[in-house]
Design a protein around this motif. Structure first.
Motif, PDB file in Angstrom:
ATOM      1  N   MET A 110     -49.264 -27.757  26.973  1.00 27.73           N
ATOM      2  CA  MET A 110     -48.234 -26.953  26.314  1.00 27.73           C
ATOM      3  C   MET A 110     -47.850 -25.778  27.208  1.00 27.73           C
ATOM      4  SD  MET A 110     -49.770 -26.730  22.444  1.00 27.73           S
ATOM      5  CE  MET A 110     -51.270 -25.930  23.028  1.00 27.73           C
ATOM      6  N   ALA A 111     -46.679 -25.199  26.963  1.00 25.73           N
ATOM      7  CA  ALA A 111     -46.295 -23.962  27.640  1.00 25.73           C
ATOM      8  C   ALA A 111     -47.289 -22.881  27.225  1.00 25.73           C
ATOM      9  CB  ALA A 111     -44.873 -23.584  27.271  1.00 25.73           C
ATOM     10  N   MET A 112     -47.960 -22.301  28.188  1.00 24.64           N
ATOM     11  CA  MET A 112     -49.100 -21.431  27.842  1.00 24.64           C
ATOM     12  C   MET A 112     -49.003 -20.014  28.402  1.00 24.64           C
ATOM     13  SD  MET A 112     -51.959 -23.053  30.450  1.00 24.64           S
ATOM     14  CE  MET A 112     -51.574 -24.748  30.052  1.00 24.64           C
ATOM     15  N   THR A 113     -47.946 -19.682  29.119  1.00 27.07           N
ATOM     16  CA  THR A 113     -47.877 -18.375  29.766  1.00 27.07           C
ATOM     17  C   THR A 113     -47.868 -17.250  28.741  1.00 27.07           C
ATOM     18  OG1 THR A 113     -46.583 -19.383  31.557  1.00 27.07           O
ATOM     19  CG2 THR A 113     -46.629 -16.981  31.443  1.00 27.07           C
ATOM     20  N   PHE A 114     -47.088 -17.393  27.666  1.00 24.30           N
ATOM     21  CA  PHE A 114     -47.064 -16.345  26.635  1.00 24.30           C
ATOM     22  C   PHE A 114     -48.449 -16.180  26.017  1.00 24.30           C
ATOM     23  CE2 PHE A 114     -46.731 -15.306  22.087  1.00 24.30           C
ATOM     24  CZ  PHE A 114     -46.205 -14.031  22.194  1.00 24.30           C
ATOM     25  N   THR A 115     -49.114 -17.283  25.744  1.00 24.93           N
ATOM     26  CA  THR A 115     -50.449 -17.218  25.154  1.00 24.93           C
ATOM     27  C   THR A 115     -51.416 -16.504  26.097  1.00 24.93           C
ATOM     28  OG1 THR A 115     -50.043 -19.295  23.978  1.00 24.93           O
ATOM     29  CG2 THR A 115     -52.341 -18.581  24.204  1.00 24.93           C
ATOM     30  N   ILE A 116     -51.293 -16.809  27.381  1.00 20.71           N
ATOM     31  CA  ILE A 116     -52.168 -16.181  28.368  1.00 20.71           C
ATOM     32  C   ILE A 116     -51.879 -14.681  28.459  1.00 20.71           C
ATOM     33  CG2 ILE A 116     -52.739 -16.067  30.826  1.00 20.71           C
ATOM     34  CD1 ILE A 116     -52.205 -19.089  30.957  1.00 20.71           C
ATOM     35  N   ALA A 117     -50.592 -14.307  28.456  1.00 24.19           N
ATOM     36  CA  ALA A 117     -50.215 -12.893  28.550  1.00 24.19           C
ATOM     37  C   ALA A 117     -50.709 -12.123  27.326  1.00 24.19           C
ATOM     38  CB  ALA A 117     -48.710 -12.761  28.697  1.00 24.19           C
ATOM     39  N   THR A 118     -50.591 -12.733  26.135  1.00 23.11           N
ATOM     40  CA  THR A 118     -51.082 -12.071  24.919  1.00 23.11           C
ATOM     41  C   THR A 118     -52.596 -11.896  24.976  1.00 23.11           C
ATOM     42  OG1 THR A 118     -49.263 -13.055  23.643  1.00 23.11           O
ATOM     43  CG2 THR A 118     -51.166 -12.204  22.414  1.00 23.11           C
ATOM     44  N   ALA A 119     -53.294 -12.929  25.434  1.00 24.76           N
ATOM     45  CA  ALA A 119     -54.751 -12.837  25.580  1.00 24.76           C
ATOM     46  C   ALA A 119     -55.137 -11.789  26.610  1.00 24.76           C
ATOM     47  CB  ALA A 119     -55.324 -14.202  25.965  1.00 24.76           C
ATOM     48  N   ALA A 120     -54.295 -11.635  27.640  1.00 29.91           N
ATOM     49  CA  ALA A 120     -54.576 -10.624  28.665  1.00 29.91           C
ATOM     50  C   ALA A 120     -54.520  -9.220  28.067  1.00 29.91           C
ATOM     51  CB  ALA A 120     -53.588 -10.761  29.815  1.00 29.91           C
TER      52      ALA A 120
END
Length: 266
Positions: A110-120
């Protein structure tokens, strides 16, 4: 076959709308997103009457996409912006990136960049809170150490049998030295004859001398009663009796010299 680049371009458009000021597209396979903690970071008071300020940390999340993204996770790294916005400490980048990689693994396909940025953002907030707790614990440890040092100044060294024995030996030696000095000073103040008598009296006597001295003392005490004089010997100390005997011997010696001079004149 999935068009990975088309999927990536579509994700870039979504990221630009979500992070209009934080998002930066570097190339077709790399983006940079500015990450700040979710909550405002404040300092904490320490027990030594000061205020420990915590520098806020703002970082840049660098995401590099492989050709088969999102079937594989992207390469993630963190960059510091400047000193005023905070710096990572030793081991912190590895800790944060490791947690972000776990989030990415859970989002494969899945597109995961937003999820990664939020987790960051969440991980960065947790990192700052961890710093705050750790620094507060260090402040409290320093305060306890300071208080313990102050208590030691008033409490002194705990008394143990070994320390007491050492003190007792030292005290006895000190008192013996002091007593010897006082006796020496008193002896020097005496006239020459009395000083010589004092030396004889304090000389170490043999067993025979002690025995003979006891006999002389007994004979002298008996003579007092034979002369018909009732004398309470207990009223005199041994030193006073010895001095009286020495004076009596001196008178007898002087009388002997006088008698000898008279016979020579005859």
């Amino acid at each position: 076959m999935a068009d990975h680049q088309a999927i990536l371009e579509e994700e870039f458009e979504v990221l630009e709308s979500i992070f209009p000021d934080e998002f930066e597209k570097v190339s077709d396979n790399e983006v940079r997103i500015r990450i700040e903690p979710e909550e405002e970071v404040s300092g904490h008071p320490c027990e030594l009457c000061c205020w420990t300020e915590l520098t806020p940390v703002s970082l840049v999340l660098v995401v590099t996409y492989p050709p088969t993204y999102p079937d594989v996770i992207p390469e993630l790294s963190l960059e510091e912006i400047d000193e005023e916005l905070g710096e990572l400490r030793e081991g912190e980048e590895e800790e944060v990136v490791g947690q972000l990689n776990q989030v990415a693994e859970e989002s494969l396909g899945m597109a995961m960049t937003f999820t990664i940025a939020t987790a960051a953002r969440e991980t960065l907030s947790a990192l700052i809170n961890s710093r705050k707790v750790r620094e507060q614990e260090e402040d409290e440890a320093r305060a306890r150490a300071y208080e313990e040092e102050e208590k030691k100044k008033t409490r002194g060294t705990p008394l143990t049998p070994a320390l007491y024995a050492k003190w007792k030996d030292s005290f006895r030696a000190e008192m013996a030295t002091k007593k010897a000095k006082q006796a020496e000073d008193a002896m020097r103040a005496l006239p020459a004859r009395e000083r010589e008598d004092w030396r004889k009296k304090n000389a170490r006597a043999s067993g025979r001398q002690l025995f003979e001295t006891a006999k002389v003392s007994a004979t002298s005490d008996e003579a007092l009663y034979e002369d018909g004089e009732a004398v309470d010997v207990s009223q005199y100390t041994r030193e006073e009796r010895d001095r009286a005997r020495w004076e009596e011997e001196a008178k007898e010696e002087q009388a002997g010299h006088v008698a000898l001079d008279d016979s020579d004149d005859e």
